[in-house]
Design a protein around this motif. Structure first.
Motif, PDB file in Angstrom:
ATOM      1  N   LYS A  45       7.983  -3.145   3.897  1.00  0.00           N
ATOM      2  CA  LYS A  45       8.249  -1.704   3.922  1.00  0.00           C
ATOM      3  C   LYS A  45       9.332  -1.373   4.951  1.00  0.00           C
TER       4      LYS A  45
ATOM      5  N   GLN B 178      10.322 -10.756 -14.891  1.00  0.00           N
ATOM      6  CA  GLN B 178       8.863 -10.849 -14.783  1.00  0.00           C
ATOM      7  C   GLN B 178       8.211  -9.476 -14.905  1.00  0.00           C
ATOM      8  N   LEU B 179       8.853  -8.475 -14.284  1.00  0.00           N
ATOM      9  CA  LEU B 179       8.328  -7.111 -14.333  1.00  0.00           C
ATOM     10  C   LEU B 179       8.302  -6.602 -15.777  1.00  0.00           C
TER      11      LEU B 179
ATOM     12  N   ASP C 222       2.379  -7.203   4.416  1.00  0.00           N
ATOM     13  CA  ASP C 222       0.950  -7.168   4.109  1.00  0.00           C
ATOM     14  C   ASP C 222       0.351  -8.538   4.411  1.00  0.00           C
ATOM     15  N   GLU C 223      -0.980  -8.680   4.175  1.00  0.00           N
ATOM     16  CA  GLU C 223      -1.670  -9.908   4.594  1.00  0.00           C
ATOM     17  C   GLU C 223      -1.136 -11.167   3.896  1.00  0.00           C
ATOM     18  N   ARG C 224      -0.788 -11.050   2.613  1.00  0.00           N
ATOM     19  CA  ARG C 224      -0.269 -12.229   1.895  1.00  0.00           C
ATOM     20  C   ARG C 224       1.090 -12.625   2.447  1.00  0.00           C
ATOM     21  N   GLN C 225       1.924 -11.604   2.724  1.00  0.00           N
ATOM     22  CA  GLN C 225       3.262 -11.894   3.257  1.00  0.00           C
ATOM     23  C   GLN C 225       3.187 -12.558   4.627  1.00  0.00           C
TER      24      GLN C 225
ATOM     25  N   GLU D 133       3.033  -6.736 -21.405  1.00  0.00           N
ATOM     26  CA  GLU D 133       1.643  -7.216 -21.554  1.00  0.00           C
ATOM     27  C   GLU D 133       0.654  -6.061 -21.466  1.00  0.00           C
ATOM     28  N   GLU D 134       0.982  -5.073 -20.595  1.00  0.00           N
ATOM     29  CA  GLU D 134       0.075  -3.938 -20.403  1.00  0.00           C
ATOM     30  C   GLU D 134       0.180  -2.968 -21.563  1.00  0.00           C
TER      31      GLU D 134
ATOM     32  N   ASP E 239       8.072 -14.035  -2.139  1.00  0.00           N
ATOM     33  CA  ASP E 239       7.982 -12.569  -1.993  1.00  0.00           C
ATOM     34  C   ASP E 239       7.476 -12.135  -0.625  1.00  0.00           C
TER      35      ASP E 239
ATOM     36  N   ASP F  80       5.447  -8.279 -17.564  1.00  0.00           N
ATOM     37  CA  ASP F  80       4.166  -7.690 -17.139  1.00  0.00           C
ATOM     38  C   ASP F  80       3.940  -6.336 -17.786  1.00  0.00           C
TER      39      ASP F  80
ATOM     40  N   ASP G 216      12.620 -11.514 -10.835  1.00  0.00           N
ATOM     41  CA  ASP G 216      11.657 -10.430 -10.629  1.00  0.00           C
ATOM     42  C   ASP G 216      11.764  -9.374 -11.733  1.00  0.00           C
TER      43      ASP G 216
END
Lengths: 174, 64
Positions: A105, A166-167, A39-42, A173-174, A100, A170, A163
Protein backbone atom coordinates in the motif's frame (compact mmCIF):
# COMPACT_ATOMS: atom_id res chain seq x y z
CA UNK A 1 50.08 -3.03 -0.21
CA UNK A 2 48.44 0.36 -0.04
CA UNK A 3 48.91 2.48 3.07
CA UNK A 4 45.88 2.72 5.27
CA UNK A 5 45.35 6.42 5.84
CA UNK A 6 43.73 7.88 8.94
CA UNK A 7 40.92 9.25 6.78
CA UNK A 8 40.09 5.74 5.51
CA UNK A 9 39.99 4.42 9.07
CA UNK A 10 37.71 7.28 10.15
CA UNK A 11 35.36 6.76 7.17
CA UNK A 12 35.26 3.00 7.79
CA UNK A 13 34.57 3.47 11.51
CA UNK A 14 31.82 5.98 10.80
CA UNK A 15 30.24 3.58 8.27
CA UNK A 16 30.27 0.76 10.82
CA UNK A 17 28.77 3.06 13.46
CA UNK A 18 26.06 4.16 11.01
CA UNK A 19 25.24 0.52 10.21
CA UNK A 20 25.04 -0.33 13.91
CA UNK A 21 22.85 2.71 14.53
CA UNK A 22 20.49 1.63 11.71
CA UNK A 23 20.34 -1.98 12.93
CA UNK A 24 19.67 -0.97 16.56
CA UNK A 25 17.11 1.58 15.37
CA UNK A 26 15.35 -1.05 13.24
CA UNK A 27 15.31 -3.54 16.14
CA UNK A 28 13.67 -1.08 18.51
CA UNK A 29 11.33 0.50 15.96
CA UNK A 30 7.66 0.07 16.70
CA UNK A 31 6.79 -2.99 14.61
CA UNK A 32 3.14 -2.08 14.33
CA UNK A 33 3.86 1.15 12.50
CA UNK A 34 6.83 -0.14 10.51
CA UNK A 35 5.23 -2.79 8.32
CA UNK A 36 5.71 -0.70 5.18
CA UNK A 37 2.16 -1.54 4.18
CA UNK A 38 2.95 -5.23 3.63
CA UNK A 39 0.41 -7.85 4.62
CA UNK A 40 1.33 -11.07 6.48
CA UNK A 41 1.99 -13.13 3.32
CA UNK A 42 4.18 -10.41 1.84
CA UNK A 43 6.21 -10.19 5.06
CA UNK A 44 6.77 -13.94 4.93
CA UNK A 45 7.85 -13.77 1.29
CA UNK A 46 10.17 -10.85 2.03
CA UNK A 47 11.81 -12.96 4.73
CA UNK A 48 12.47 -15.71 2.20
CA UNK A 49 13.73 -13.15 -0.32
CA UNK A 50 16.21 -11.96 2.30
CA UNK A 51 17.52 -15.50 2.78
CA UNK A 52 17.99 -16.09 -0.95
CA UNK A 53 19.65 -12.70 -1.31
CA UNK A 54 22.13 -13.60 1.46
CA UNK A 55 22.90 -16.99 -0.12
CA UNK A 56 23.47 -15.29 -3.50
CA UNK A 57 25.94 -12.84 -1.98
CA UNK A 58 27.84 -15.61 -0.19
CA UNK A 59 27.92 -17.77 -3.34
CA UNK A 60 29.15 -14.97 -5.63
CA UNK A 61 31.78 -13.96 -3.06
CA UNK A 62 32.99 -17.53 -2.67
CA UNK A 63 33.20 -18.07 -6.45
CA UNK A 64 35.09 -14.82 -7.00
CA UNK A 65 37.56 -15.60 -4.16
CA UNK A 66 38.15 -19.07 -5.59
CA UNK A 67 38.59 -17.64 -9.10
CA UNK A 68 41.13 -15.13 -7.86
CA UNK A 69 43.10 -17.35 -5.47
CA UNK A 70 42.90 -20.88 -6.94
CA UNK A 71 42.49 -20.24 -10.66
CA UNK A 72 44.57 -17.04 -10.67
CA UNK A 73 42.02 -15.28 -12.83
CA UNK A 74 42.32 -11.47 -13.07
CA UNK A 75 39.42 -10.81 -10.71
CA UNK A 76 39.32 -7.59 -8.71
CA UNK A 77 38.02 -8.80 -5.35
CA UNK A 78 36.99 -5.31 -4.20
CA UNK A 79 34.82 -4.93 -7.29
CA UNK A 80 33.45 -8.47 -7.00
CA UNK A 81 32.46 -7.78 -3.40
CA UNK A 82 30.29 -4.89 -4.58
CA UNK A 83 29.01 -6.93 -7.55
CA UNK A 84 27.90 -9.64 -5.10
CA UNK A 85 25.84 -7.03 -3.23
CA UNK A 86 24.20 -5.96 -6.51
CA UNK A 87 23.39 -9.58 -7.37
CA UNK A 88 22.06 -10.21 -3.85
CA UNK A 89 19.77 -7.21 -4.22
CA UNK A 90 18.72 -8.51 -7.65
CA UNK A 91 17.78 -11.95 -6.31
CA UNK A 92 15.80 -10.28 -3.49
CA UNK A 93 13.94 -8.05 -5.92
CA UNK A 94 13.14 -10.77 -8.45
CA UNK A 95 11.85 -13.19 -5.81
CA UNK A 96 9.71 -10.44 -4.27
CA UNK A 97 8.35 -9.37 -7.67
CA UNK A 98 7.33 -12.91 -8.73
CA UNK A 99 5.89 -13.75 -5.30
CA UNK A 100 3.80 -10.55 -5.24
CA UNK A 101 5.63 -9.19 -2.24
CA UNK A 102 7.28 -6.16 -3.82
CA UNK A 103 4.46 -3.67 -4.00
CA UNK A 104 2.48 -2.69 -0.94
CA UNK A 105 0.00 0.00 0.00
CA UNK A 106 2.84 2.36 0.86
CA UNK A 107 5.52 1.16 -1.59
CA UNK A 108 3.39 1.19 -4.70
CA UNK A 109 4.51 0.19 -8.18
CA UNK A 110 4.56 3.87 -9.19
CA UNK A 111 7.04 4.73 -6.41
CA UNK A 112 9.29 1.83 -7.39
CA UNK A 113 9.33 2.90 -11.03
CA UNK A 114 10.25 6.48 -10.03
CA UNK A 115 13.14 5.10 -7.93
CA UNK A 116 14.30 2.93 -10.84
CA UNK A 117 14.26 5.91 -13.20
CA UNK A 118 16.27 7.98 -10.70
CA UNK A 119 18.76 5.10 -10.43
CA UNK A 120 19.09 4.94 -14.23
CA UNK A 121 19.79 8.69 -14.31
CA UNK A 122 22.45 8.25 -11.60
CA UNK A 123 24.14 5.49 -13.60
CA UNK A 124 23.97 7.57 -16.77
CA UNK A 125 25.61 10.43 -14.87
CA UNK A 126 28.33 8.10 -13.59
CA UNK A 127 28.92 6.67 -17.08
CA UNK A 128 29.15 10.19 -18.50
CA UNK A 129 31.69 11.05 -15.82
CA UNK A 130 33.72 7.98 -16.79
CA UNK A 131 33.74 8.93 -20.47
CA UNK A 132 34.54 12.62 -19.93
CA UNK A 133 36.63 12.93 -16.81
CA UNK A 134 37.22 9.36 -15.58
CA UNK A 135 35.39 10.17 -12.32
CA UNK A 136 34.46 6.51 -11.94
CA UNK A 137 37.50 4.25 -11.61
CA UNK A 138 35.86 1.04 -12.60
CA UNK A 139 33.02 0.82 -15.10
CA UNK A 140 32.23 -2.80 -14.13
CA UNK A 141 30.09 -1.58 -11.24
CA UNK A 142 28.10 0.79 -13.44
CA UNK A 143 27.65 -1.97 -16.01
CA UNK A 144 26.53 -4.44 -13.34
CA UNK A 145 24.03 -1.89 -12.06
CA UNK A 146 22.80 -1.41 -15.64
CA UNK A 147 22.33 -5.16 -16.13
CA UNK A 148 20.56 -5.41 -12.76
CA UNK A 149 18.22 -2.57 -13.71
CA UNK A 150 17.46 -4.02 -17.14
CA UNK A 151 16.71 -7.44 -15.63
CA UNK A 152 14.44 -5.83 -13.00
CA UNK A 153 12.61 -3.81 -15.66
CA UNK A 154 12.08 -6.87 -17.89
CA UNK A 155 10.78 -8.89 -14.96
CA UNK A 156 8.49 -6.07 -13.85
CA UNK A 157 7.00 -5.86 -17.33
CA UNK A 158 6.65 -9.66 -17.59
CA UNK A 159 5.00 -9.90 -14.16
CA UNK A 160 2.56 -7.12 -15.03
CA UNK A 161 1.54 -9.00 -18.19
CA UNK A 162 1.20 -12.31 -16.34
CA UNK A 163 -0.91 -10.62 -13.63
CA UNK A 164 -3.25 -9.04 -16.18
CA UNK A 165 -3.71 -12.38 -17.94
CA UNK A 166 -4.31 -14.18 -14.64
CA UNK A 167 -6.82 -11.55 -13.51
CA UNK A 168 -8.80 -12.01 -16.73
CA UNK A 169 -8.82 -15.80 -16.26
CA UNK A 170 -9.98 -15.40 -12.62
CA UNK A 171 -12.75 -13.00 -13.63
CA UNK A 172 -13.92 -15.37 -16.37
CA UNK A 173 -14.00 -18.27 -13.89
CA UNK A 174 -16.28 -16.25 -11.60
CA UNK B 1 -5.98 -27.60 -1.76
CA UNK B 2 -8.21 -24.90 -3.23
CA UNK B 3 -10.44 -22.98 -0.84
CA UNK B 4 -13.64 -22.95 -2.86
CA UNK B 5 -15.69 -22.04 0.22
CA UNK B 6 -13.99 -18.66 0.44
CA UNK B 7 -14.57 -18.06 -3.24
CA UNK B 8 -18.24 -19.02 -2.91
CA UNK B 9 -18.75 -16.84 0.17
CA UNK B 10 -17.15 -13.91 -1.61
CA UNK B 11 -19.31 -14.45 -4.68
CA UNK B 12 -22.42 -14.57 -2.45
CA UNK B 13 -21.53 -11.14 -1.09
CA UNK B 14 -20.92 -10.00 -4.68
CA UNK B 15 -17.37 -8.95 -3.87
CA UNK B 16 -14.32 -9.11 -6.10
CA UNK B 17 -10.94 -10.25 -4.79
CA UNK B 18 -9.89 -6.60 -4.76
CA UNK B 19 -12.94 -5.58 -2.66
CA UNK B 20 -12.34 -8.33 -0.13
CA UNK B 21 -8.63 -7.54 0.01
CA UNK B 22 -9.38 -3.90 0.79
CA UNK B 23 -11.93 -4.88 3.44
CA UNK B 24 -9.45 -7.06 5.34
CA UNK B 25 -6.43 -4.85 4.61
CA UNK B 26 -4.31 -7.25 2.55
CA UNK B 27 -3.23 -7.36 -1.10
CA UNK B 28 -5.43 -8.88 -3.81
CA UNK B 29 -2.72 -11.44 -4.49
CA UNK B 30 -2.98 -12.68 -0.89
CA UNK B 31 -6.71 -13.34 -1.29
CA UNK B 32 -5.95 -15.07 -4.58
CA UNK B 33 -3.27 -17.21 -2.90
CA UNK B 34 -5.70 -18.23 -0.12
CA UNK B 35 -8.39 -19.19 -2.64
CA UNK B 36 -5.90 -21.20 -4.65
CA UNK B 37 -4.64 -22.94 -1.53
CA UNK B 38 -1.13 -21.56 -1.98
CA UNK B 39 -1.14 -19.74 1.34
CA UNK B 40 -2.50 -20.60 4.78
CA UNK B 41 -3.68 -17.36 6.45
CA UNK B 42 -3.08 -16.52 10.11
CA UNK B 43 -5.96 -16.89 12.55
CA UNK B 44 -6.30 -13.09 12.69
CA UNK B 45 -6.76 -12.90 8.94
CA UNK B 46 -9.20 -15.84 9.01
CA UNK B 47 -11.32 -14.02 11.61
CA UNK B 48 -11.20 -10.79 9.60
CA UNK B 49 -12.35 -12.67 6.48
CA UNK B 50 -15.19 -14.33 8.40
CA UNK B 51 -16.37 -11.01 9.83
CA UNK B 52 -16.42 -9.31 6.44
CA UNK B 53 -18.16 -12.23 4.73
CA UNK B 54 -20.59 -12.80 7.64
CA UNK B 55 -19.72 -16.48 8.10
CA UNK B 56 -18.02 -18.58 10.78
CA UNK B 57 -14.53 -20.04 10.78
CA UNK B 58 -16.05 -23.50 10.32
CA UNK B 59 -17.97 -22.33 7.26
CA UNK B 60 -14.82 -21.13 5.56
CA UNK B 61 -11.99 -23.29 6.76
CA UNK B 62 -13.29 -26.57 8.18
CA UNK B 63 -12.89 -29.52 5.86
CA UNK B 64 -15.58 -32.19 6.00
Amino acid sequence: MKDISLLNVIVFSLSVLLCLFCIIGALFWDKKTDDGGSDERQKMMNGRSGNYSFYTMVFVNAVSYLAATRLNLPVDLNVMFLVSIFLGALSYTLYAIWKDAMFTKIWTKKKWIIILILWILLIAYAALGYIKNKIVDNLILSLTACVVLIVVMINLAAKTLVDRKQLKIDEQEE
Amino acid sequence: MKNLKLKAARALKDMSQEDLAKAVDVSRQTINAIEKGDYNPSINLCIALCKVLGVTLNDLFWEE
